[in-house]
Structure formats: structure tokens, C-alpha cells
Design an enzyme around this catalytic site. Structure first.
Site, PDB file in Angstrom:
ATOM      1  N   GLU A  72     -29.096  21.912 -27.458  1.00 55.91           N
ATOM      2  CA  GLU A  72     -27.897  22.210 -26.671  1.00 55.91           C
ATOM      3  C   GLU A  72     -27.569  21.068 -25.713  1.00 55.91           C
ATOM      4  O   GLU A  72     -27.200  21.278 -24.562  1.00 55.91           O
ATOM      5  CB  GLU A  72     -28.060  23.543 -25.915  1.00 55.91           C
ATOM      6  CG  GLU A  72     -28.141  24.744 -26.858  1.00 55.91           C
ATOM      7  CD  GLU A  72     -28.144  26.075 -26.133  1.00 55.91           C
ATOM      8  OE1 GLU A  72     -28.650  26.137 -25.002  1.00 55.91           O
ATOM      9  OE2 GLU A  72     -27.641  27.054 -26.699  1.00 55.91           O
ATOM     10  N   GLU A  95     -29.107  29.856 -33.281  1.00 51.46           N
ATOM     11  CA  GLU A  95     -29.581  30.906 -32.376  1.00 51.46           C
ATOM     12  C   GLU A  95     -28.587  32.051 -32.425  1.00 51.46           C
ATOM     13  O   GLU A  95     -27.547  31.989 -31.776  1.00 51.46           O
ATOM     14  CB  GLU A  95     -29.708  30.397 -30.931  1.00 51.46           C
ATOM     15  CG  GLU A  95     -30.833  29.411 -30.716  1.00 51.46           C
ATOM     16  CD  GLU A  95     -30.984  29.018 -29.242  1.00 51.46           C
ATOM     17  OE1 GLU A  95     -30.500  29.771 -28.360  1.00 51.46           O
ATOM     18  OE2 GLU A  95     -31.576  27.965 -28.981  1.00 51.46           O
TER      19      GLU A  95
END
Length: 595
Positions: free
Chosen positions: A157, A239
Site C-alpha cells: 500500500e 486484501e
């Protein structure tokens, strides 16, 4: 030997392959329970397991590496392979994961000018040295070497943190140089801004999305980003959030099982996914992460149950069975098996056998370090736990005020071993009024590191350095000549319970219990204030009576047949003459209006 490629589809041995993966963090589950979690993933009908790899557990002190026991990533991967699972590894320097400091080792903070998660040569040098050791462990496990690992992550991320492409390129080149031959990917939010900042499409590195709902819209955004870069890549949610983590003094967050199952079905009709989490597990020891809201830090609880398909203990939940039914309907003929279920034990009314105040034995259980001005935990060579600061002051007036200048995260202030004040981050720096006696007065400040922020702009905030950062003032001047005691519970403690115990003081409480047939259990801590619990010397984590969790999970492997010792270290002076081991976790109901 298998092959794995990324074309317009994921290709396993040249054939299209839909990845159905679940996250199981080996570092949140004790090795004795890895098989249980991985078996239940395979029994669901999934084909892959995903795990992060946290730098801070593998290089706890600079230049010292550990890859055995609880941290044996190689063994975890090999066990997954034996069960017929493929593996996705996320070995990036930073992992977030609601893990202490996002997986970064706290000793990095001693390098004051280093910019973490950047192309700063000083940071790249530290990563390089760690990667040399880590990749020795995991490159032989790659699918094209005969192992089960099909992909590895570049950074985590990063598009929600920076846009230093030179940094991402340095990580990529390092991975190639050290033997990574399988596909490499990035994972970011599915929207354009984070994808632009956090990806390296010019190097043909697959970009994946992270989300937990609105699968069609999120995959559409991800596909549009791919197309804008001239790519026809398979779509994957790295995710797929099936629950959420929990913070102290906040309500438990839950997600409806049927709603999740419908969303997962929709996602699998379009692409591949990794359920985050499949089994959340536990933030044993001091490894919980911390959120941040403006200037306020919000530490997370010990349990990482996550409202996942397997509960904290690793047993199947309603979500597990709903997902299992959906997989059977969506993929007829898929191989599934009944899940494994562990038992729990209950033993009530275990009486306290000994108690002693921390201040009575501090010089016997840890070494003293002296300095003119107080040092931070990191400067003392400590990363986690508690630090006791001690000095001696003279009386200047009948009532005086003291101030701790710039400290984190939570402290107890004592004068002559009497607790005068408790302050959390926002209050630290406020005046503490006390009445010293004639002559010398012993001043003690016990500071707790409650967990470093693991996500966002505060990764390098001053508050990430724990303990006392500036000093302690009496009236308008800084006090000098300090003794400092580090208490991180990394080594077994020899506690003398014959020494003095005082009410309302941080203390150790000893409970002994004989167990004939050990099983998993939950230690009920609702009658205690705040602290940690050691089971036969192993730190199972933090408790705090603000809730929402009021118990601590203790796996079977920590107990032995015969006598067992449970030690509670409690800092508020709130304790119980007995404790209980219970079959189920205990919770405190918290109304959202209170927060």
C-alpha cells in the site's frame, strides 16, 4: 515442478488459474497451531495461503537474525505445501497489518535522519542487509524451484504513503539480484490516485487492489487503471477485508456472514482474491499496532480475531460455513473436507500464590542504566514494554509541581513510591502536584510503550520514539541524574515474591495451577486493571479493563501437564485474589455513543 505466469490470466502450468487465497500470519499463530489453520483453509476449498513477513521479528536487534521456532517462515511455507496449498509471500520492509510499527524494527528510529520507506541510501542499506538473510530462506521455496510460492509483494500500500519510484525500483532490483524469479506484485487501494503513486507498471509489475465490498466497482477501477497503462492483466483483490481490527475502548466490529459471502461470490465471478483475514490470530507480546487520529494515538487490542472465518482460537465460525457453501455452489466438484475444531478448558478459582511490587524488585530483575538526562527507550537499546525512570529530588516548597516533557505513551508518576498521577499521551506535560518531604525524595516515572503507529503519516512522528524524550521538570528546571530500568520481558524473570508488596502500585501476581490435560483457554482478566500476562514465561499480550476484550487467549502449547505458572504484571493497582481459565473469550459491551 510447476510454472506460474501472469498473462491475461494467472497461468499455472500454462492453464488459467483462479487464486482463492486466505491470509494466515504465521507470526500471529504459534507453530503448534499452523497445521490446524492451514488445514481448515484447504478444507474450505481454497488453493492458496498468503502471509506477510514482518522485519521486526526477524531482525529484532540490528544485525541479529532469527528464523526458527515461532519465526520459522520456511517451515510454515513447507507445511502449506504438504497440505496442497500454494503460497503468496509479502516480504516488503513495511507491512502495516495492524502490527507494531507496521513491521519495521524500532531500532531504525535510532537513525535520526533516516527516511524510512524511501530511496534514502541509509534506509536501502538496512533493507539490503535484511533481504540478504530473508531471501536465503524463501527463494528456494519459489514455484520454479519446486516449491509452492507463486508470487511475492514489492511494497505494501505504498500508494497510500509516498510516490518515490526510485525507492520501489531499488526494492525491485534488490529482489531480482537476491534470487526472486517468480512474479512480483504491488497492492494498493483500487482507485487511480493510490495506483498511480504505488505501482511500477513500466517494470511490468502486476498491480492488485485492496477492498472489502463493491467488488464490481472496485475491479472496474482497477481494470481501467491497467488499461490506461496498456496492460491486460488478471484482476485480483489482494486484501478482501472480511472483518476488521479492534481498538481499546471501542466497540467490537462485526460483519454479517451472508453479506460477506455474497460480496466474495461477486468478486470471484470477476477475478481472484485473498481473504484478509482467514485466521487473524493474536498479537502476542507487545506486537499490537496503533491507529492515529490527528494527534491522538489509538492502540489496538491483543486479539486479532478480525471477525474472520476462523476465530482467534482458529475454530470455524458462521462465516466459514457460509463461505464453504458458496464455494460448493460456485465451483461444483471442488474438493472440500470437514474442518478441524479445537477444544478449550475451564479451570476456575486459581488462587494467588505470591505478590510483589515492581518498585521493590526493579533493581533485581533488570540492569540499571545511568545518564544525566533521561533517554528514550530506543536510546537505551529497548524497543518494547516498559521503562522505569528514577531520580532523587530535594524539597523546595510544601507543594511542588512536576512535568514530564514530551513522553510516550502512558505513564505513572510516583513520589516516594506513592502514585501521584497517571497520564496518557494527551495529558503528558501537564502539571503534577505533589508534597515532597524534607531531605531526599525518590521520584519514579513508569512509562509504557502501548504500540507504535502502523499506518499513515505518523510513521516517523516524534511519538514513535517511546519513553521520555526531553526530560522531567521540577518547577521550571530540568531534573538531572537519572537511573533507567528497561522491562521488555524478552528474557525470563527471576521474581522474588518475598519482597514488599504495596497497594495501588505496579505489581507482579503469581498463580499456580495443575493441569492434567492441557487445552486452549481464555484467561479472564475482567477483575484486573491494565498490564500483561505471562504463561510459563511466555508473554501472551496486554489486557485493559476499558475493553472491549476482557480476556486473553492462551494456546494449549503454552501449558504443560502438571504445574503451570501464570504471572500477571498489573500497573494500576487493580487485581484479584483469583483468576479463571475459561472456554470462551470475555467482552465488555461498549456503546458507540461513548466514543
Amino acid at each position: 515442478m510447476n510454472t506460474f505466469e501472469i498473462k491475461e490470466d494467472f497461468l499455472l502450468n500454462g492453464e488459467p488459474f483462479k487464486i482463492t487465497s486466505g491470509a494466515v500470519h504465521y507470526f500471529r499463530v504459534l507453530p503448534e497451531d499452523w497445521y490446524h489453520s492451514l488445514y481448515n483453509l484447504k478444507a474450505l476449498g481454497f488453493n492458496t495461503v498468503e502471509t506477510y513477513i514482518p522485519w521486526n521479528v526477524h531482525e529484532p536487534k540490528e544485525g541479529e537474525y532469527q528464523f526458527s521456532g515461532q519465526w520459522d517462515i520456511k517451515k510454515f511455507v513447507q507445511l502449506a505445501e504438504e497440505l496442497g496449498l500454494f503460497v503468496i509471500l509479502r516480504p516488503s520492509p513495511y507491512i502495516c497489518a495492524e502490527w507494531e510499527f507496521g513491521g519495521l524494527p524500532a531500532w531504525l528510529l535510532t537513525y535520526k535522519d533516516m527516511l524510512i520507506r524511501s530511496s534514502d541510501p541509509a534506509f536501502i542499506e538496512k533493507v539490503s542487509r535484511y533481504y540478504k538473510e530473508l531471501l536465503k530462506q524463501i527463494t528456494p521455496l519459489q514455484v520454479d524451484h519446486g516449491g509452492p510460492v507463486i508470487m511475492m509483494q514489492l511494497e505494501n500500500e505504498y500508494g497510500s504513503y509516498g510516490e518515490d519510484k526510485e525507492y520501489l525500483r531499488a526494492l525491485y532490483e534488490l529482489m531480482l539480484k537476491l534470487g526472486v524469479t517468480i512474479p512480483i506484485f504491488t497492492s494498493d487501494g483500487a482507485w487511480k490516485a493510490t495506483q498511480e503513486a504505488g505501482t511500477m507498471t513500466d517494470l511490468d509489475i502486476l498491480t492488485t487492489g485492496n477492498f472489502g465490498s463493491r467488488s464490481k466497482e472496485n475491479f472496474k477501477e482497477l481494470k481501467e487503471f491497467h488499461e490506461s497503462k496498456g496492460k491486460k492483466w488478471p484482476l485480483m483483490c489482494m486484501e478482501y477485508w472480511d472483518g476488521w481490527f479492534n481498538r481499546w475502548n471501542d466497540p467490537i466490529i462485526k460483519r454479517d456472514a451472508l453479506e460477506l459471502t455474497q460480496d466474495v461470490k461477486e468478486a470471484l465471478e470477476i477475478g481472484s482474491l485473498n481473504l484478509y483475514m482467514f485466521h487473524g490470530g493474536t498479537n502476542f507480546g507487545f506486537m499490537n499496532g496503533c491507529s492515529a487520529r490527528l494527534r491522538k494515538d489509538l492502540p489496538q487490542v491483543t486479539s486479532y480475531d478480525y471477525d474472520a472465518p476462523l476465530n482467534e482460537q482458529g475454530n470455524p465460525t458462521e462465516k466459514y460455513f457460509a463461505l464453504k457453501n458458496m464455494m460448493q455452489e460456485s465451483f461444483p466438484g471442488i474438493e472440500q473436507h470437514p474442518p478441524l475444531v479445537k477444544d478449550s478448558m475451564s479451570i476456575t478459582n486459581i488462587q494467588v500464590g505470591g505478590k510483589v511490587s515492581l518498585l521493590s524488585i526493579i533493581d533485581r530483575i533488570t540492569k540499571k542504566q545511568e545518564s544525566k538526562y533521561p533517554k528514550t527507550m530506543e536510546e537505551l537499546g529497548q524497543q518494547y514494554g516498559y521503562t522505569l525512570y528514577r531520580s532523587y529530588v530535594k524539597k523546595d516548597s510544601d507543594e511542588e509541581f512536576y512535568r514530564v516533557i514530551d513522553g510516550s505513551d502512558r505513564l505513572h508518576f510516583f513520589l516516594n513510591e506513592e502514585k501521584i498521577a497517571t497520564q496518557y499521551q494527551e495529558e503528558i506535560g501537564e502539571k503534577i502536584y505533589a508534597s515532597p518531604i524534607s531531605g531526599s525524595n525518590q521520584l519514579d516515572v513508569l512509562v509504557e510503550n502501548m504500540g507504535r503507529v502502523n499506518y499513515g503519516h505518523k510513521l516517523l512522528a516524534d511519538t514513535q520514539q517511546k519513553g521520555i524524550r526531553r526530560g522531567v521538570m521540577s518547577d521550571l528546571h530540568f531534573i538531572t541524574n537519572w537511573e533507567q530500568y528497561s522491562l521488555d520481558f524478552s528474557e525470563p524473570l527471576s521474581i522474588d515474591f518475598d519482597k514488599e508488596w504495596k497497594e495501588n502500585s505496579p505489581s507482579f501476581y503469581q498463580y499456580k495451577v495443575t493441569i492434567d490435560a492441557p487445552e486452549d483457554t481464555f484467561i479472564n482478566m475482567e477483575l484486573f486493571g491494565k498490564g500483561i500476562v505471562l504463561v510459563n514465561g511466555f508473554n501472551i499480550g496486554r489486557f485493559w479493563n476499558v475493553g472491549p476484550t476482557l480476556s486473553l487467549y492462551a494456546p494449549m502449547s503454552l501449558f504443560r501437564k502438571g504445574e503451570n505458572e501464570i504471572i500477571v504484571f498489573e500497573t494500576e493497582g487493580i487485581w484479584s485474589k483469583s483468576i479463571s481459565l475459561e472456554k470462551e473469550p470475555k467482552f465488555k459491551k461498549i456503546d458507540k455513543e461513548e466514543n
